[in-house]
Design a protein around this motif. Structure first.
Motif, short mmCIF file in Angstrom:
data_model
loop_
_atom_site.label_atom_id
_atom_site.label_comp_id
_atom_site.label_asym_id
_atom_site.label_seq_id
_atom_site.Cartn_x
_atom_site.Cartn_y
_atom_site.Cartn_z
N GLU A 38 0.84 -1.21 0.00
CA GLU A 38 0.00 0.00 0.00
C GLU A 38 0.87 1.26 0.00
OE1 GLU A 38 -3.54 2.18 2.60
OE2 GLU A 38 -2.78 0.22 3.20
N THR A 39 1.93 1.24 0.82
CA THR A 39 2.83 2.41 0.88
C THR A 39 3.58 2.57 -0.43
OG1 THR A 39 3.10 2.18 3.27
CG2 THR A 39 4.77 3.45 2.09
N LEU A 40 4.07 1.46 -1.01
CA LEU A 40 4.81 1.54 -2.27
C LEU A 40 3.91 2.07 -3.38
CD1 LEU A 40 7.49 1.06 -3.67
CD2 LEU A 40 6.76 -1.30 -4.13
N SER A 41 2.66 1.64 -3.42
CA SER A 41 1.75 2.12 -4.46
C SER A 41 1.41 3.59 -4.24
CB SER A 41 0.47 1.28 -4.47
OG SER A 41 -0.29 1.48 -3.31
N ARG A 42 1.42 4.02 -2.98
CA ARG A 42 1.13 5.42 -2.66
C ARG A 42 2.23 6.34 -3.19
NH1 ARG A 42 0.33 7.17 3.59
NH2 ARG A 42 0.46 9.42 3.35
N PHE A 43 3.47 5.87 -3.17
CA PHE A 43 4.59 6.64 -3.69
C PHE A 43 4.67 6.57 -5.22
CE2 PHE A 43 5.90 7.06 0.59
CZ PHE A 43 6.94 7.96 0.66
N ASN A 44 3.92 5.63 -5.82
CA ASN A 44 3.96 5.43 -7.27
C ASN A 44 2.52 5.28 -7.78
OD1 ASN A 44 7.07 4.84 -7.84
ND2 ASN A 44 6.51 3.79 -5.95
N PRO A 45 1.75 6.37 -7.74
CA PRO A 45 0.31 6.28 -7.96
C PRO A 45 -0.12 5.83 -9.34
CG PRO A 45 1.01 8.58 -7.92
CD PRO A 45 2.18 7.76 -7.48
N LYS A 46 0.75 5.94 -10.34
CA LYS A 46 0.32 5.56 -11.69
C LYS A 46 0.96 4.26 -12.18
CE LYS A 46 -1.44 9.84 -13.44
NZ LYS A 46 -1.54 10.74 -14.60
N VAL A 47 1.62 3.54 -11.30
CA VAL A 47 2.22 2.27 -11.68
C VAL A 47 1.18 1.16 -11.51
CG1 VAL A 47 3.95 0.55 -11.06
CG2 VAL A 47 4.57 2.97 -11.12
N VAL A 48 1.03 0.35 -12.55
CA VAL A 48 0.15 -0.83 -12.47
C VAL A 48 1.05 -2.01 -12.06
CG1 VAL A 48 -1.44 -2.34 -13.71
CG2 VAL A 48 -1.34 0.10 -14.26
N PRO A 49 0.93 -2.50 -10.82
CA PRO A 49 1.88 -3.50 -10.32
C PRO A 49 2.05 -4.72 -11.21
CG PRO A 49 0.56 -2.65 -8.52
CD PRO A 49 -0.03 -2.09 -9.78
N HIS A 50 0.96 -5.26 -11.77
CA HIS A 50 1.12 -6.50 -12.53
C HIS A 50 1.65 -6.28 -13.94
CE1 HIS A 50 -3.01 -5.26 -13.76
NE2 HIS A 50 -2.70 -5.85 -14.88
N ARG A 51 1.88 -5.00 -14.32
CA ARG A 51 2.46 -4.73 -15.64
C ARG A 51 3.74 -3.92 -15.49
NH1 ARG A 51 -2.45 -3.13 -17.61
NH2 ARG A 51 -1.71 -1.01 -17.87
N LEU A 52 4.47 -4.15 -14.42
CA LEU A 52 5.71 -3.43 -14.19
C LEU A 52 6.75 -3.83 -15.23
CD1 LEU A 52 7.06 -1.45 -12.18
CD2 LEU A 52 7.90 -3.46 -10.94
N LYS A 53 7.39 -2.84 -15.84
CA LYS A 53 8.36 -3.11 -16.90
C LYS A 53 9.77 -2.72 -16.47
CE LYS A 53 4.99 -2.31 -20.60
NZ LYS A 53 4.65 -1.49 -21.79
N ALA A 54 10.74 -3.47 -16.99
CA ALA A 54 12.15 -3.12 -16.75
C ALA A 54 12.40 -1.71 -17.27
CB ALA A 54 13.07 -4.12 -17.44
N GLY A 55 13.18 -0.94 -16.52
CA GLY A 55 13.48 0.43 -16.90
C GLY A 55 12.59 1.46 -16.22
N THR A 56 11.49 0.99 -15.59
CA THR A 56 10.60 1.90 -14.85
C THR A 56 11.32 2.41 -13.60
OG1 THR A 56 8.62 0.71 -15.59
CG2 THR A 56 8.39 2.11 -13.64
N GLU A 57 11.17 3.70 -13.32
CA GLU A 57 11.71 4.27 -12.09
C GLU A 57 10.65 4.25 -11.01
OE1 GLU A 57 13.35 8.14 -12.64
OE2 GLU A 57 15.12 7.40 -13.71
N LEU A 58 10.92 3.55 -9.92
CA LEU A 58 10.02 3.51 -8.79
C LEU A 58 10.56 4.38 -7.67
CD1 LEU A 58 8.95 -0.24 -8.31
CD2 LEU A 58 7.65 1.61 -9.35
N GLN A 59 9.67 5.13 -7.03
CA GLN A 59 10.03 5.89 -5.84
C GLN A 59 9.90 4.97 -4.63
OE1 GLN A 59 11.15 9.01 -5.82
NE2 GLN A 59 10.87 9.40 -8.01
N ILE A 60 10.98 4.84 -3.85
CA ILE A 60 11.02 3.96 -2.69
C ILE A 60 11.11 4.81 -1.42
CG2 ILE A 60 12.18 2.02 -1.57
CD1 ILE A 60 11.16 1.35 -4.36
N PRO A 61 10.17 4.64 -0.47
CA PRO A 61 10.27 5.40 0.78
C PRO A 61 11.58 5.05 1.49
CG PRO A 61 8.16 4.23 0.62
CD PRO A 61 9.02 3.73 -0.50
#
Length: 249
Positions: A38-61
């Motif tokens: 829930e926290t990880l998705s909150r920092f990355n509001p437009k990322v669809v978890p099941h379609r995560l692609k290599a090269g995507t930048e994720l914000q990590i708390p």
């Protein structure tokens, strides 16, 4: 560059960037950094978890971050505008300006650093998909991240379109590139958008109930076939419907 950001209501950035590698998943990354989903998705509001692609930048708390009022440090890219950045992170433009008081909002340049406050994601409870037996043709951002602000659902011409939840019709009519469109305003400042319709059976100002017929499916120019284009918005910002509606088997 960020000399005035010390006065930001969000304070220092509370995240770091992780570049997704081949084989990594949203869930494995959450485990690696010991962050709940829930926290990880909150920092990355437009990322669809099941379609995560290599090269995507994720914000990590970062460890010890105040997740009650988290913030992200974002590096401006070529072509960015303050409006496009606000849309990307699903934050109001006014809030973005407020958290960066020392920035010339009309003259961003590549490499510039911005502090972006990440508001709590509002739970979208009680929604249903707007057609029976929904099947995704393509999902949020899958074709063109900046333009694909919803999902396209497989359908038959003339198939019934239902309201995803009770609310008030705020718009019913034609929109350029989207054809006939219905927009429903829901409690909590959330909206659903139903586009590429053939016929509309509601008008602006109508109160509708969940599962009430509101339109029929027409020709979708985005995918060049009969299909419903559907968007979910929170405070006007388009977000991945797949993250908020029932899982499509």
């Amino acid at each position: 560059m960020l000399s005035a950001c010390s006065s930001s209501p969000y304070g220092p950035a509370t995240s770091k960037v992780h570049l997704v590698k081949p084989g990594e998943t949203f869930y494995s990354i959450a485990r690696r950094y010991e962050v709940d989903l829930e926290t990880l998705s909150r920092f990355n509001p437009k990322v669809v978890p099941h379609r995560l692609k290599a090269g995507t930048e994720l914000q990590i708390p970062v460890e010890g971050a105040d997740i009650q009022s988290p913030s992200i440090q974002y590096t401006v890219q070529k072509g960015d505008t303050l409006s496009s950045i606000a849309d990307h992170f699903a934050v109001p433009l006014g809030s973005l300006k407020q958290s960066n008081p020392g920035i010339d909002h009309d003259r961003l340049y590549p490499g510039q650093k911005l502090i972006i406050g990440v508001a709590p994601r509002r739970a979208a409870t009680g929604y249903i998909w707007p057609i029976s037996n929904p099947r995704l043709i393509n999902g949020f951002g899958e074709e063109n991240w900046g333009l694909q602000k919803g999902v396209n659902l497989q359908a038959q011409p003339g198939q019934t379109v239902f309201a995803s939840k009770e609310g008030t019709v705020s718009f019913a009519g034609e929109m350029r590139s989207l054809g006939k469109v219905v927009i429903i305003q829901h409690p909590g400042d959330q909206q659903t958008v139903y586009a590429s319709c053939e016929a509309l059976v509601v008008k602006a100002g109508d109160t509708v109930q969940k599962r009430q017929p509101i339109a029929t499916v027409g020709f979708n120019t985005l995918v060049n076939r009969a299909a419903l284009h559907f968007q979910f918005r929170d405070r006007g910002a388009p977000l991945p419907p797949e993250n908020y509606l029932p899982i499509i088997e």
